[in-house]
Scaffold this motif. Structure first.
Motif, PDB file in Angstrom:
ATOM      1  N   TRP A 164     -40.959 -52.818  15.705  1.00  0.00           N
ATOM      2  CA  TRP A 164     -39.313 -51.569  14.761  1.00  0.00           C
ATOM      3  C   TRP A 164     -38.119 -51.696  14.504  1.00  0.00           C
ATOM      4  O   TRP A 164     -37.379 -51.154  15.557  1.00  0.00           O
ATOM      5  N   THR A 165     -37.821 -53.303  14.525  1.00  0.00           N
ATOM      6  CA  THR A 165     -36.849 -53.095  14.516  1.00  0.00           C
ATOM      7  C   THR A 165     -36.426 -52.913  12.752  1.00  0.00           C
ATOM      8  O   THR A 165     -36.382 -53.558  11.985  1.00  0.00           O
ATOM      9  N   SER A 166     -35.398 -51.879  13.057  1.00  0.00           N
ATOM     10  CA  SER A 166     -34.854 -50.997  11.913  1.00  0.00           C
ATOM     11  C   SER A 166     -33.845 -52.213  10.965  1.00  0.00           C
ATOM     12  O   SER A 166     -33.123 -53.275  11.627  1.00  0.00           O
ATOM     13  N   LEU A 167     -34.419 -52.732   9.588  1.00  0.00           N
ATOM     14  CA  LEU A 167     -33.114 -53.750   8.508  1.00  0.00           C
ATOM     15  C   LEU A 167     -33.219 -54.998   9.135  1.00  0.00           C
ATOM     16  O   LEU A 167     -31.908 -55.251   9.058  1.00  0.00           O
ATOM     17  N   ALA A 168     -33.858 -55.636  10.506  1.00  0.00           N
ATOM     18  CA  ALA A 168     -33.868 -56.699  10.811  1.00  0.00           C
ATOM     19  C   ALA A 168     -33.665 -57.567   9.380  1.00  0.00           C
ATOM     20  O   ALA A 168     -33.134 -58.993  10.041  1.00  0.00           O
ATOM     21  N   HIS A 169     -34.715 -57.764   8.828  1.00  0.00           N
ATOM     22  CA  HIS A 169     -34.432 -58.364   7.954  1.00  0.00           C
ATOM     23  C   HIS A 169     -33.074 -58.851   6.213  1.00  0.00           C
ATOM     24  O   HIS A 169     -33.440 -59.949   5.736  1.00  0.00           O
ATOM     25  N   VAL A 202     -35.190 -67.625  15.672  1.00  0.00           N
ATOM     26  CA  VAL A 202     -35.923 -66.313  15.393  1.00  0.00           C
ATOM     27  C   VAL A 202     -36.536 -66.505  14.855  1.00  0.00           C
ATOM     28  O   VAL A 202     -36.227 -67.067  13.147  1.00  0.00           O
ATOM     29  N   THR A 203     -37.524 -65.011  14.105  1.00  0.00           N
ATOM     30  CA  THR A 203     -38.429 -65.563  13.479  1.00  0.00           C
ATOM     31  C   THR A 203     -38.440 -63.314  12.986  1.00  0.00           C
ATOM     32  O   THR A 203     -38.467 -62.918  14.452  1.00  0.00           O
ATOM     33  N   VAL A 204     -38.378 -63.456  12.016  1.00  0.00           N
ATOM     34  CA  VAL A 204     -38.415 -61.785  11.350  1.00  0.00           C
ATOM     35  C   VAL A 204     -39.680 -61.779   9.976  1.00  0.00           C
ATOM     36  O   VAL A 204     -39.679 -62.055   9.492  1.00  0.00           O
ATOM     37  N   ARG A 205     -40.517 -60.697  10.604  1.00  0.00           N
ATOM     38  CA  ARG A 205     -41.896 -60.444  10.181  1.00  0.00           C
ATOM     39  C   ARG A 205     -41.569 -58.691  10.056  1.00  0.00           C
ATOM     40  O   ARG A 205     -41.891 -57.847  10.896  1.00  0.00           O
ATOM     41  N   PRO A 206     -41.619 -58.219   8.327  1.00  0.00           N
ATOM     42  CA  PRO A 206     -41.518 -57.052   8.151  1.00  0.00           C
ATOM     43  C   PRO A 206     -43.147 -56.443   8.537  1.00  0.00           C
ATOM     44  O   PRO A 206     -43.438 -57.414   8.423  1.00  0.00           O
ATOM     45  N   GLU A 215     -39.478 -51.422   5.802  1.00  0.00           N
ATOM     46  CA  GLU A 215     -37.679 -51.612   6.624  1.00  0.00           C
ATOM     47  C   GLU A 215     -37.859 -51.582   8.384  1.00  0.00           C
ATOM     48  O   GLU A 215     -36.993 -52.092   8.711  1.00  0.00           O
ATOM     49  N   PHE A 216     -38.670 -51.805   8.800  1.00  0.00           N
ATOM     50  CA  PHE A 216     -38.616 -52.031   9.946  1.00  0.00           C
ATOM     51  C   PHE A 216     -39.646 -53.348  10.804  1.00  0.00           C
ATOM     52  O   PHE A 216     -40.466 -53.770   9.517  1.00  0.00           O
ATOM     53  N   ASN A 217     -39.162 -54.084  11.083  1.00  0.00           N
ATOM     54  CA  ASN A 217     -40.094 -55.222  11.480  1.00  0.00           C
ATOM     55  C   ASN A 217     -39.831 -56.012  12.901  1.00  0.00           C
ATOM     56  O   ASN A 217     -39.932 -54.736  13.698  1.00  0.00           O
ATOM     57  N   GLU A 218     -41.351 -56.998  12.765  1.00  0.00           N
ATOM     58  CA  GLU A 218     -41.175 -57.524  14.764  1.00  0.00           C
ATOM     59  C   GLU A 218     -40.581 -58.903  14.899  1.00  0.00           C
ATOM     60  O   GLU A 218     -39.699 -59.295  13.461  1.00  0.00           O
ATOM     61  N   VAL A 219     -39.525 -58.841  15.519  1.00  0.00           N
ATOM     62  CA  VAL A 219     -38.687 -59.932  15.331  1.00  0.00           C
ATOM     63  C   VAL A 219     -38.729 -60.835  16.953  1.00  0.00           C
ATOM     64  O   VAL A 219     -38.948 -60.004  17.895  1.00  0.00           O
ATOM     65  N   PHE A 220     -38.967 -62.267  16.532  1.00  0.00           N
ATOM     66  CA  PHE A 220     -39.593 -63.025  17.812  1.00  0.00           C
ATOM     67  C   PHE A 220     -38.438 -63.999  17.696  1.00  0.00           C
ATOM     68  O   PHE A 220     -37.442 -64.440  16.814  1.00  0.00           O
ATOM     69  N   PHE A 221     -37.687 -64.026  19.422  1.00  0.00           N
ATOM     70  CA  PHE A 221     -37.318 -64.846  19.786  1.00  0.00           C
ATOM     71  C   PHE A 221     -37.413 -65.880  20.236  1.00  0.00           C
ATOM     72  O   PHE A 221     -38.539 -65.436  21.641  1.00  0.00           O
TER      73      PHE A 221
END
Length: 405
Positions: A164-169, A202-206, A215-221
């Protein structure tokens, strides 16, 4: 109190209004009213250009102290700015998270080196930020964070997942709450790290929403790296810093948000009058109650901001979050009642297949979840505002009759 804020520094209000009137012309006239929750996909490059134009004219970070590049605007002036910005139908800000959340956090808790490195690019809208708090097992229960970071070779190595990371993309950096002390649990052993997103680890998946937008995302570290010096506050003190950031999130900018709510309610009332829905006494009463509720939200926000710690949103801000989120969700439901059966079918050719009222109805469901769910806000109010005892933790519930409790 409300009159004091409305009339405060009339010359500043006139200056803001005049600049917005002259600036939102030409190419920038096309971005009026675009963006915002559920609509962040709208004209993002154009809105970014608009915000950089604001920065060049000195209209970003108005509440920051002058020594950090802001205008040093008073609380009343900040209220004026956000109100006039919303009334001008200016586009939703793309740099809100950096300017309103991280910037004040670094001003309050950052080192001189951190402020020198990060504040100018935020002020000039050269670097965009997102917030790495929620996780699959640590959403409402933020203290259950499992993302880990370890110092190795002068850098933090970060492994884990945020959601639920807003605007990470669209972001260049993320401030991340991570567990940095082996064997720690709950609020202890957490650190507040500044992590660059444009790297191999880092991988950002909308995440596609009910509205069709993402606009929300999953972010994998996965072994993502952050400089050892890019920890805000002391290692292990991340919970305190993270809570301070949440306080800034619920600060003065919410007054501009409420002007947007006022505009939505006004348009809905006009729609009800045009379709004849206003003739229904029950709908008329609901619209009147919505207006009354919005006035109470504004007065409550002003009272909170003008409290003993001016401009600081303490636990009492949870009351405001609970009230406005519920009010906005109910406005979406009221919009569907005003539309009637026609609201079940989106007009052809509308962006994303939804009109503005359908989008409001669907997206406002998330208002009661993000930035602290209603259930969590009620617990905060009960424990930190009313002084009630913490909710007791009961015994484990057996999964089957044979399993011991």
């Amino acid at each position: 109190m409300d009159d004091d804020f409305r009339g405060a520094d009339d010359s500043f209000r006139a200056e803001v209004r005049e600049w917005l009137h002259s600036a939102l012309t030409g190419d920038f006239a096309a971005v009026r009213g675009l963006g915002g929750p559920g609509r962040e996909h709208e004209a993002f490059p154009e809105r970014l250009a608009w915000e950089r134009h604001m920065a060049a004219a000195g209209w970003t970070c108005v509440g920051w102290p002058e020594e950090h590049g802001g205008r040093g605007a008073s609380l009343a002036q900040q209220v004026v700015f956000h109100e006039e910005y919303a009334r001008a139908d200016a586009p939703a800000r793309v740099n809100h998270i950096g300017e309103q959340l991280l910037g004040p956090t670094l001003i309050a808790f950052g080192t001189e080196a951190q402020r020198a490195r990060f504040l100018p690019p935020i002020r000039e809208v050269r670097e965009l930020w997102c917030q790495g708090y929620s996780e699959p097992e640590a959403g409402s229960d933020l203290a259950n964070v499992r993302t880990r970071a370890r110092l190795h070779g002068g850098r933090w190595r970060v492994d884990g997942q945020k959601v639920w990371t807003s605007l990470a993309h669209e972001s260049d950096w993320c401030f991340v709450l991570a567990r940095t002390e082996e064997g720690s649990a709950r609020h202890s052993g957490l650190s507040y790290l500044l992590v660059p997103l444009r790297q191999d680890g880092v991988t950002v998946r909308p995440l596609r929403q009910l509205t069709g937008t993402s606009e929300f995302n999953e972010v994998f570290f996965d072994g993502a790296l952050a400089d050892a010096a890019h920890v805000v506050g002391a290692p292990g003190d991340g919970w305190r810093i993270a809570m301070a950031t949440l306080g800034f999130e619920r600060g003065v900018s919410t007054l501009g948000q409420q002007v947007g709510f006022e505009r939505e309610l006004s348009r809905l009332t006009e729609l009800a009058a045009g379709t004849g829905a206003l003739d229904d006494p029950l709908l008329r009463e609901r619209l009147a109650r919505a207006w009354e509720g919005l006035e109470l939200i504004r007065l409550g926000a002003l009272r909170s901001l003008a409290g003993p710690e001016e401009g600081a949103a303490g636990p009492g801000a949870s009351i405001g979050k609970l009230v406005w989120a519920t009010w906005h969700r109910e406005l979406g439901e009221l919009a569907m009642a005003v539309r009637g059966a026609v609201g079940l079918v989106a007009p052809e050719g509308t962006p994303g297949g939804l009109d503005e009222w359908q989008r409001l109805f669907l997206f406002s469901r998330s208002d009661t979840i993000y930035a602290g769910s209603n259930e969590i806000q009620r617990n905060v109010i009960a424990e930190r505002v009313l002084g009630l005892p913490k909710e007791p933790v009961g015994p484990k519930t057996p999964v089957s009759p044979k399993e011991p409790a």
